[in-house]
Design an enzyme around this catalytic site. Structure first.
Site, PDB file in Angstrom:
ATOM      1  N   LYS A  43       0.847  -1.202   0.000  1.00  0.00           N
ATOM      2  CA  LYS A  43       0.000   0.000   0.000  1.00  0.00           C
ATOM      3  C   LYS A  43       0.877   1.244   0.000  1.00  0.00           C
ATOM      4  O   LYS A  43       0.634   2.204  -0.725  1.00  0.00           O
ATOM      5  CB  LYS A  43      -0.912   0.007   1.238  1.00  0.00           C
ATOM      6  CG  LYS A  43      -2.082  -0.945   1.120  1.00  0.00           C
ATOM      7  CD  LYS A  43      -2.813  -1.123   2.438  1.00  0.00           C
ATOM      8  CE  LYS A  43      -3.912  -2.174   2.293  1.00  0.00           C
ATOM      9  NZ  LYS A  43      -4.528  -2.578   3.551  1.00  0.00           N
ATOM     10  N   GLN A  62      -5.085  -1.430   9.677  1.00  0.00           N
ATOM     11  CA  GLN A  62      -4.962  -2.739   9.033  1.00  0.00           C
ATOM     12  C   GLN A  62      -5.594  -3.832   9.908  1.00  0.00           C
ATOM     13  O   GLN A  62      -5.259  -3.968  11.081  1.00  0.00           O
ATOM     14  CB  GLN A  62      -3.466  -3.047   8.777  1.00  0.00           C
ATOM     15  CG  GLN A  62      -3.214  -4.345   8.050  1.00  0.00           C
ATOM     16  CD  GLN A  62      -3.782  -4.375   6.631  1.00  0.00           C
ATOM     17  OE1 GLN A  62      -3.636  -3.410   5.873  1.00  0.00           O
ATOM     18  NE2 GLN A  62      -4.443  -5.444   6.267  1.00  0.00           N
ATOM     19  N   ASP A 121     -11.515   2.854   3.981  1.00  0.00           N
ATOM     20  CA  ASP A 121     -11.931   1.461   3.824  1.00  0.00           C
ATOM     21  C   ASP A 121     -13.439   1.335   3.603  1.00  0.00           C
ATOM     22  O   ASP A 121     -13.920   0.281   3.206  1.00  0.00           O
ATOM     23  CB  ASP A 121     -11.565   0.664   5.092  1.00  0.00           C
ATOM     24  CG  ASP A 121     -10.300  -0.157   4.896  1.00  0.00           C
ATOM     25  OD1 ASP A 121      -9.961  -0.444   3.735  1.00  0.00           O
ATOM     26  OD2 ASP A 121      -9.663  -0.502   5.909  1.00  0.00           O
TER      27      ASP A 121
END
Ligand code: NAP
Length: 281
Positions: free
Chosen positions: A52, A96, A119
């Site tokens: 990422k 995460q 997200d």
């Protein structure tokens, strides 16, 4: 048969995003910033986060990873999120997953302000997506959606079958397809006659986590098959779809690896840029 090349589509998307970041920089004299919080030392999480970070830098985003040991207290994470919520240089915050057991995932997700929720997991974004309003959309289903649209720009009236009802994949995928006027069937572990349901689909999206569950005789001729699954097996990484069988029947199919996976990270960058633009306005 069209082999949907996720690597190529993700590279094209990153290139578009790189140009967009450059013009945003000219317009606002700053670039979107993505901050990832990584807790613990799980290898897959570390690899995802490294990828990422690399991709974010490639398109010109400001990227930062904040690492904590497994033993970190929940309050420390929540305080950091509150700090990042107020930080003008941060457009997107991602924690995460998975988290250590002593940290409450729901509390963490809800601590991130919806405007910076790259997200798309915050209940406000989930609600907005299901109400058809503008929202952050979870990255993997967004990637699947973009791949489907590349093959078939007009989805109106198509019958779509989504296998899996997770908040991460199945449910948001269903909402995206509904928004495109598909008739959507969402299936799960208690579905009776999964094969029969799949056979009705012009589009089948498999997000299950069972290696090669979807067989060649489950798929209608000329359908579009999107394989979200990533399963470690003795023969390597395989998807939820028996590729060799299904690719003989389907009109288009994503491979595993090299299909949905690369689009997920590209969509995270896209979401960060969208958050930035919304925050500016
Ligand atoms: P999940 O939370 O475990 O959800 C799996 C879903 O599959 C559940 O809804 C479950 O039903 C359903 N299911 C389980 N067994 C089934 C069966 N025999 N028949 C029909 N449905 C069944 O998984 P997830 O997080 O959505 O992930 C799914 C897969 O995608 C995994 O392989 C994961 O590694 C992969 N993944 C890939 C990416 C990517 O970037 N490509 C990103 C995220 C995840 P119930 O609800 O009834 O239990």
């Amino acid at each position: 048969m069209i082999l949907i090349d996720g690597k190529k589509e993700a590279a094209n998307l990153r290139e578009e995003l790189r140009k967009e970041v450059s013009s945003l920089k000219t317009k606002y004299n700053k670039v979107p910033g993505l901050t990832v919080i990584l807790i613990g030392d799980l290898t897959p999480s570390q690899i995802y986060v490294r990828n990422k970070e690399k991709s974010a830098k490639e398109v010109g985003l400001k990227s930062e990873v904040i690492k904590y040991p497994d033993s970190v207290e929940e309050i420390t994470i929540l305080k950091k999120i509150y700090e990042l919520n107020k930080d003008d240089t941060v457009s997107g915050i991602l924690v995460q997953l998975p988290l250590p057991k002593h940290i409450n995932k729901k509390k963490v997700i809800e601590a991130i302000i919806p405007e910076k929720d790259v997200d798309g997991f915050h209940p406000m974004n989930v609600g907005n997506l299901s109400s058809g309003y503008k929202s952050s959309v979870p990255c993997t289903p967004l990637g699947c959606y973009l791949l489907i649209k590349k093959v078939e720009p007009n989805l109106s009236g198509k019958k779509a079958v989504v296998i899996g009802r997770s908040n991460l994949n199945g449910k948001p995928m269903t909402q995206l397809l509904l928004k495109e006027n598909c008739t959507v069937t969402i299936t799960h572990s208690k579905t009776k006659d999964l094969k029969g349901e799949c056979l009705k689909g012009d589009i089948v999206v498999a997000a299950v986590g069972i290696p090669e569950l979807v067989r060649g005789d489950w798929i209608k001729k000329d359908s579009i098959v999107i394989d979200v699954g990533i399963n470690k097996t003795e023969k390597g990484i395989v998807g939820d779809v028996a590729f060799d069988e299904v690719s003989k029947i389907a009109k288009a199919i994503t491979p595993v690896p090299g299909g949905v996976g690369p689009m997920t990270i590209a969509c995270l960058l896209k979401n960060t840029i969208e958050c930035f633009k919304r925050l500016q306005s």
